[in-house]
Enzyme design. Sequence first.
Site, PDB file in Angstrom:
ATOM      1  N   SER A  60      -0.384   9.477  -6.988  1.00 32.69           N
ATOM      2  CA  SER A  60      -1.458   9.009  -7.850  1.00 32.69           C
ATOM      3  C   SER A  60      -2.714   8.783  -7.017  1.00 32.69           C
ATOM      4  O   SER A  60      -2.682   8.830  -5.786  1.00 32.69           O
ATOM      5  CB  SER A  60      -1.058   7.707  -8.534  1.00 32.69           C
ATOM      6  OG  SER A  60      -0.888   6.698  -7.556  1.00 32.69           O
ATOM      7  N   ASP A  75      -4.517   3.631   6.855  1.00 35.06           N
ATOM      8  CA  ASP A  75      -4.698   4.510   8.009  1.00 35.06           C
ATOM      9  C   ASP A  75      -5.708   3.880   8.961  1.00 35.06           C
ATOM     10  O   ASP A  75      -6.792   3.482   8.574  1.00 35.06           O
ATOM     11  CB  ASP A  75      -5.187   5.887   7.544  1.00 35.06           C
ATOM     12  CG  ASP A  75      -5.160   6.906   8.664  1.00 35.06           C
ATOM     13  OD1 ASP A  75      -4.671   6.584   9.765  1.00 35.06           O
ATOM     14  OD2 ASP A  75      -5.635   8.028   8.443  1.00 35.06           O
TER      15      ASP A  75
END
Length: 109
Positions: free
Chosen positions: A36, A47
């Site tokens: 999604s 990250d």
Amino acid sequence: MAQPSSEKTPSVYLYIPNIIGYFRIIINFIAFAGSSTFGAVLDMVTDSMFLSGKTSHKDVKDTGNWLLKLYYGHRPFMAFCCVASEVLYIILFLFADEKSTSLLNTLTA
């Protein structure tokens, strides 16, 4: 002469590493079906490159590592590295000794 062991060894399909591999495949299918926009944003947020201001981990222009620049900057070299890695694994598999099925046997040989 030694008598063969009466213990029946389980099928190779039921070894723990193989069972883990089966679960990984199933989870990958579930993750692919459940992808999604939220997941994409969550991936970017978690990250560390995103936190440092970079848009991708492949953005290596500022680094001094010539090998990373070559790997991410030239797709033919990246493709060569990926294919060569897989070919190496296949060659190692083909030359593997069937008798040394345990890591301990390999280390002590």
